[in-house]
Design an enzyme around this catalytic site. Structure first.
Site, mmCIF file in Angstrom:
data_model
loop_
_atom_site.group_PDB
_atom_site.id
_atom_site.type_symbol
_atom_site.label_atom_id
_atom_site.label_comp_id
_atom_site.label_asym_id
_atom_site.label_seq_id
_atom_site.Cartn_x
_atom_site.Cartn_y
_atom_site.Cartn_z
ATOM 1 N N ILE A 12 0.845 -1.209 0.000
ATOM 2 C CA ILE A 12 0.000 0.000 0.000
ATOM 3 C C ILE A 12 0.877 1.255 0.000
ATOM 4 C CG2 ILE A 12 -1.921 1.202 1.115
ATOM 5 C CD1 ILE A 12 -2.657 -1.443 2.484
ATOM 6 N N ASP A 61 15.024 1.174 10.247
ATOM 7 C CA ASP A 61 14.085 0.420 11.074
ATOM 8 C C ASP A 61 13.326 1.383 11.991
ATOM 9 O OD1 ASP A 61 12.879 -1.307 12.841
ATOM 10 O OD2 ASP A 61 14.707 -2.443 13.304
ATOM 11 N N THR A 136 -6.258 -1.109 10.652
ATOM 12 C CA THR A 136 -7.002 -2.149 9.941
ATOM 13 C C THR A 136 -8.380 -2.381 10.556
ATOM 14 O OG1 THR A 136 -6.988 -4.549 9.588
ATOM 15 C CG2 THR A 136 -5.681 -3.768 11.399
ATOM 16 N N ASP A 137 -9.272 -2.981 9.760
ATOM 17 C CA ASP A 137 -10.591 -3.355 10.299
ATOM 18 C C ASP A 137 -10.482 -4.569 11.221
ATOM 19 O OD1 ASP A 137 -10.081 -5.343 8.393
ATOM 20 O OD2 ASP A 137 -11.992 -5.126 7.336
ATOM 21 N N GLU A 138 -9.313 -5.255 11.192
ATOM 22 C CA GLU A 138 -9.184 -6.483 11.992
ATOM 23 C C GLU A 138 -9.193 -6.199 13.494
ATOM 24 O OE1 GLU A 138 -6.492 -9.476 10.791
ATOM 25 O OE2 GLU A 138 -6.893 -9.177 8.672
ATOM 26 N N TYR A 161 -1.208 -10.329 15.034
ATOM 27 C CA TYR A 161 -1.137 -9.156 14.146
ATOM 28 C C TYR A 161 -2.159 -8.099 14.552
ATOM 29 C CZ TYR A 161 -2.471 -6.235 10.175
ATOM 30 O OH TYR A 161 -2.825 -5.159 9.393
ATOM 31 N N ALA A 163 -3.834 -7.768 17.254
ATOM 32 C CA ALA A 163 -3.631 -7.270 18.621
ATOM 33 C C ALA A 163 -2.516 -6.222 18.639
ATOM 34 C CB ALA A 163 -3.297 -8.426 19.561
ATOM 35 N N SER A 164 -1.481 -6.435 17.798
ATOM 36 C CA SER A 164 -0.388 -5.453 17.779
ATOM 37 C C SER A 164 -0.869 -4.143 17.136
ATOM 38 C CB SER A 164 0.838 -6.013 17.046
ATOM 39 O OG SER A 164 0.576 -6.173 15.663
ATOM 40 N N LYS A 165 -1.725 -4.249 16.125
ATOM 41 C CA LYS A 165 -2.258 -3.029 15.506
ATOM 42 C C LYS A 165 -3.175 -2.308 16.496
ATOM 43 C CE LYS A 165 -1.765 -1.783 11.736
ATOM 44 N NZ LYS A 165 -0.698 -0.961 11.065
ATOM 45 N N TYR A 218 -8.574 -21.955 3.331
ATOM 46 C CA TYR A 218 -8.665 -22.316 4.754
ATOM 47 C C TYR A 218 -10.103 -22.677 5.157
ATOM 48 C CZ TYR A 218 -4.086 -19.948 5.217
ATOM 49 O OH TYR A 218 -2.773 -19.553 5.094
HETATM 50 P P1 NAD Z 1 3.349 -4.832 3.425
HETATM 51 O O1 NAD Z 1 3.697 -6.009 4.293
HETATM 52 O O2 NAD Z 1 3.184 -5.019 1.973
HETATM 53 O O3 NAD Z 1 4.459 -3.693 3.618
HETATM 54 C C1 NAD Z 1 4.999 -3.367 4.862
HETATM 55 C C2 NAD Z 1 6.244 -2.510 4.619
HETATM 56 O O4 NAD Z 1 6.765 -2.128 5.905
HETATM 57 C C3 NAD Z 1 7.368 -3.251 3.888
HETATM 58 O O5 NAD Z 1 7.908 -2.430 2.872
HETATM 59 C C4 NAD Z 1 8.386 -3.516 4.969
HETATM 60 O O6 NAD Z 1 9.737 -3.571 4.504
HETATM 61 C C5 NAD Z 1 8.172 -2.327 5.903
HETATM 62 N N1 NAD Z 1 8.613 -2.603 7.277
HETATM 63 C C6 NAD Z 1 8.336 -3.701 8.035
HETATM 64 N N2 NAD Z 1 8.936 -3.588 9.230
HETATM 65 C C7 NAD Z 1 9.584 -2.399 9.242
HETATM 66 C C8 NAD Z 1 10.371 -1.712 10.203
HETATM 67 N N3 NAD Z 1 10.637 -2.253 11.400
HETATM 68 N N4 NAD Z 1 10.873 -0.499 9.892
HETATM 69 C C9 NAD Z 1 10.631 0.065 8.660
HETATM 70 N N5 NAD Z 1 9.906 -0.543 7.715
HETATM 71 C C10 NAD Z 1 9.392 -1.769 7.998
HETATM 72 O O7 NAD Z 1 2.061 -4.205 4.099
HETATM 73 P P2 NAD Z 1 0.795 -3.510 3.406
HETATM 74 O O8 NAD Z 1 -0.161 -4.553 3.041
HETATM 75 O O9 NAD Z 1 1.267 -2.528 2.422
HETATM 76 O O10 NAD Z 1 0.193 -2.738 4.672
HETATM 77 C C11 NAD Z 1 0.629 -1.426 4.996
HETATM 78 C C12 NAD Z 1 -0.092 -0.950 6.250
HETATM 79 O O11 NAD Z 1 -1.494 -0.976 6.023
HETATM 80 C C13 NAD Z 1 0.145 -1.838 7.469
HETATM 81 O O12 NAD Z 1 0.277 -1.001 8.594
HETATM 82 C C14 NAD Z 1 -1.107 -2.698 7.574
HETATM 83 O O13 NAD Z 1 -1.365 -3.040 8.904
HETATM 84 C C15 NAD Z 1 -2.142 -1.742 7.037
HETATM 85 N N6 NAD Z 1 -3.309 -2.373 6.394
HETATM 86 C C16 NAD Z 1 -3.127 -3.278 5.375
HETATM 87 C C17 NAD Z 1 -4.248 -3.818 4.736
HETATM 88 C C18 NAD Z 1 -4.115 -4.808 3.611
HETATM 89 O O14 NAD Z 1 -5.118 -5.358 3.190
HETATM 90 N N7 NAD Z 1 -2.929 -5.053 3.080
HETATM 91 C C19 NAD Z 1 -5.528 -3.461 5.163
HETATM 92 C C20 NAD Z 1 -5.666 -2.550 6.212
HETATM 93 C C21 NAD Z 1 -4.546 -2.003 6.804
HETATM 94 O O1 DAU Z 2 -8.753 -6.782 6.861
HETATM 95 C C1 DAU Z 2 -7.580 -6.051 6.660
HETATM 96 C C2 DAU Z 2 -6.408 -7.008 6.702
HETATM 97 O O2 DAU Z 2 -6.461 -7.775 5.497
HETATM 98 C C3 DAU Z 2 -5.051 -6.318 6.838
HETATM 99 O O3 DAU Z 2 -4.992 -5.650 8.073
HETATM 100 C C4 DAU Z 2 -3.914 -7.345 6.752
HETATM 101 O O4 DAU Z 2 -2.668 -6.680 6.761
HETATM 102 C C5 DAU Z 2 -4.067 -8.118 5.454
HETATM 103 O O5 DAU Z 2 -3.079 -9.129 5.398
HETATM 104 C C6 DAU Z 2 -5.458 -8.737 5.344
HETATM 105 O O6 DAU Z 2 -5.637 -9.791 6.319
HETATM 106 P P1 DAU Z 2 -6.392 -11.166 5.970
HETATM 107 O O7 DAU Z 2 -5.929 -12.195 6.899
HETATM 108 O O8 DAU Z 2 -7.851 -10.945 5.836
HETATM 109 O O9 DAU Z 2 -5.804 -11.379 4.476
HETATM 110 P P2 DAU Z 2 -5.257 -12.691 3.730
HETATM 111 O O10 DAU Z 2 -5.033 -12.312 2.315
HETATM 112 O O11 DAU Z 2 -4.140 -13.334 4.462
HETATM 113 O O12 DAU Z 2 -6.509 -13.666 3.809
HETATM 114 C C7 DAU Z 2 -7.769 -13.311 3.276
HETATM 115 C C8 DAU Z 2 -8.740 -14.446 3.591
HETATM 116 O O13 DAU Z 2 -8.352 -15.601 2.850
HETATM 117 C C9 DAU Z 2 -8.726 -14.871 5.045
HETATM 118 O O14 DAU Z 2 -10.044 -15.236 5.433
HETATM 119 C C10 DAU Z 2 -7.822 -16.092 5.073
HETATM 120 C C11 DAU Z 2 -8.058 -16.715 3.712
HETATM 121 N N1 DAU Z 2 -6.889 -17.392 3.132
HETATM 122 C C12 DAU Z 2 -5.698 -16.747 3.057
HETATM 123 C C13 DAU Z 2 -4.586 -17.333 2.517
HETATM 124 C C14 DAU Z 2 -3.262 -16.612 2.480
HETATM 125 C C15 DAU Z 2 -7.030 -18.674 2.592
HETATM 126 O O15 DAU Z 2 -8.123 -19.255 2.625
HETATM 127 N N2 DAU Z 2 -5.932 -19.268 2.052
HETATM 128 C C16 DAU Z 2 -4.710 -18.676 2.005
HETATM 129 O O16 DAU Z 2 -3.730 -19.297 1.515
#
Ligand code: NAD
Ligand code: DAU
Length: 362
Positions: A12, A61, A136-138, A161, A163-165, A218
């Site tokens: 993102i 970092d 996140t919505d989680e 995850y 819980a940390s957010k 899953y």
């Molecule tokens: P991502 O895992 O693709 O990217 C995370 C980035 O953070 C990476 O570039 C990584 O190198 C960097 N990073 C990790 N640890 C670090 C540290 N200690 N210091 C500096 N950089 C570090 O994640 P994403 O999917 O792009 O998510 C970005 C943010 O959005 C996160 O905070 C996540 O919780 C939040 N979010 C993600 C989603 C989703 O669906 N992907 C949804 C809602 C919220």
């Molecule tokens: O809801 C926002 C969150 O969405 C973000 O905060 C997280 O960073 C992001 O990773 C994402 O979390 P999810 O756990 O929902 O995403 P993931 O893509 O891992 O899984 C989506 C759904 O699919 C979930 O119900 C688990 C299921 N799944 C996932 C994987 C990787 C499977 O069934 N099989 C799989 O191999």
């Protein structure tokens, strides 16, 4: 003005940097990223070329307090958009420690730096400075059928995850109330689109289905997620930065709830149309129902009326269109995926899926 982006080499973050530099001509971006397994400078190759002089990168970092303080001491920072995190639920189950370090301690260091270097007691700070915490919505936990999480719903995280957010959200909010940190928290639903690391459901299924590999689903596959195209999320974040009220939270959802198995089927069907059928059989046959994720939340669903009504933001890309764009992007950028599928990724893949796929049901 200078914007510090954390985690800008991730999924993102890299999409947001590209969007920000295009829509706001008066900004300079400083991207700090540790380049963990999820960080990839290839996500920003075009940005580096197009925006020379307005974009710079620092490998670092956020859990390193000295480095973060040094950054704030040596550069005048106006906005912080904080994406850096360990973001994958399955990895948080395999090993939660880095989630505590980056997501909690890293966030704490950033807001401590704001407290130390921003003039929080001065009213001009309120107009000029912003700390946007991308959450996140989680954090709301699993939501019962036909219920929706609002910004005032209680927190009920299920995974290390989430819980940390949740913990970092509370600290950011507390810094706003206690010290006047000009902070806003956003809660987005599941993003998808270009540059997403192929450990997450949609890119993992695209890649495996394209290659004719097993598709691990899953549990019973009926868990529901609300999908948002990443570009819509970036636009929502801009709206929040420009017009959001300090100290508040905003839900950002795609208004697109769908069961996992249906997402997987849509990807299979689209690939069957675009590529040859594998052995003459539709890709749906590759689905394997595997042992469920522990603590797997059944459903996420956001009430997004606050951002719709107060900031006038709405998602613009429907799921089928966004999914088609995403699949096309992955098919065109197969080299990008292949560069990721190295030893470390395969090691993780075997650990996460080896036993599950071995014991899977069709
Ligand atoms: P991502 O895992 O693709 O990217 C995370 C980035 O953070 C990476 O570039 C990584 O190198 C960097 N990073 C990790 N640890 C670090 C540290 N200690 N210091 C500096 N950089 C570090 O994640 P994403 O999917 O792009 O998510 C970005 C943010 O959005 C996160 O905070 C996540 O919780 C939040 N979010 C993600 C989603 C989703 O669906 N992907 C949804 C809602 C919220
Ligand atoms: O809801 C926002 C969150 O969405 C973000 O905060 C997280 O960073 C992001 O990773 C994402 O979390 P999810 O756990 O929902 O995403 P993931 O893509 O891992 O899984 C989506 C759904 O699919 C979930 O119900 C688990 C299921 N799944 C996932 C994987 C990787 C499977 O069934 N099989 C799989 O191999």
């Amino acid at each position: 003005m200078r914007v510090l982006i954390t985690g800008g080499a991730g999924f993102i973050g890299s999409n947001f940097i590209r969007h920000l530099l295009h829509v706001k001509k008066d900004v300079e971006v400083l991207n700090v990223d540790l380049l963990t397994y999820a960080g990839n400078l290839a996500n920003l190759a075009d940005v580096e070329k197009t925006f020379t002089g307005r974009y710079s990168f620092i490998k670092g970092d956020i859990a390193d307090r000295k480095l973060i303080f040094h950054l704030f001491e040596t550069s005048e920072i106006d906005w912080v958009v904080h994406f850096a995190a360990e973001s994958h639920v399955d990895r948080s189950i395999l090993g939660p420690q880095t989630f505590v370090r980056t997501n909690i301690l890293g966030t704490f260091n950033l807001i401590e730096a704001c407290r130390r270097f921003w003039p929080l007691e001065d009213m001009s700070c309120v107009g000029k400075k912003r700390f946007l915490h991308v959450s996140t919505d989680e954090v709301y936990g699993s939501v019962a059928e036909s219920m929706y999480s609002t910004e005032t719903s209680p927190y009920d995280p299920s995974s290390p995850y989430s819980a940390s957010k949740a913990s970092s959200d509370h600290m950011v909010k507390a810094f706003h109330r206690t010290y006047g940190l000009p902070a806003i928290v956003t809660h987005s639903s599941n993003n998808y689109g270009p540059f997403q690391f192929p450990e997450k459901l949609i890119p993992l299924i695209i890649f495996n289905a394209a290659k004719g590999r097993d598709l691990p689903v899953y549990g019973d596959g009926k868990n529901i997620r609300d999908w948002i195209y990443v570009e819509d999320h970036c636009k929502a974040l801009m709206a929040v930065l420009r017009k959001g009220n300090l100290g508040e939270s905003y839900n950002i959802g795609g208004q697109c709830e769908i069961q996992n198995i249906d997402v997987v089927h849509l990807i299979c069907d689209y690939l069957d149309e675009r590529l040859v059928l594998l052995g003459g059989r539709p890709r749906r046959n590759l689905v394997r129902f595997v042992t469920d994720r522990p603590g797997h939340d059944r459903r996420y669903a956001l009430d997004t009326s606050k951002i719709n009504e107060e900031l006038g933001w709405r998602p613009g890309v429907g799921f089928e269109e966004g999914l088609a764009r995403t699949i096309d992007w992955y098919l065109k950028n197969i080299k990008w995926v292949k560069n990721i599928l190295n030893g470390t990724y395969m090691e993780y893949y075997r650990r996460q899926y080896g036993k599950r796929l071995h014991e899977s049901k069709l």
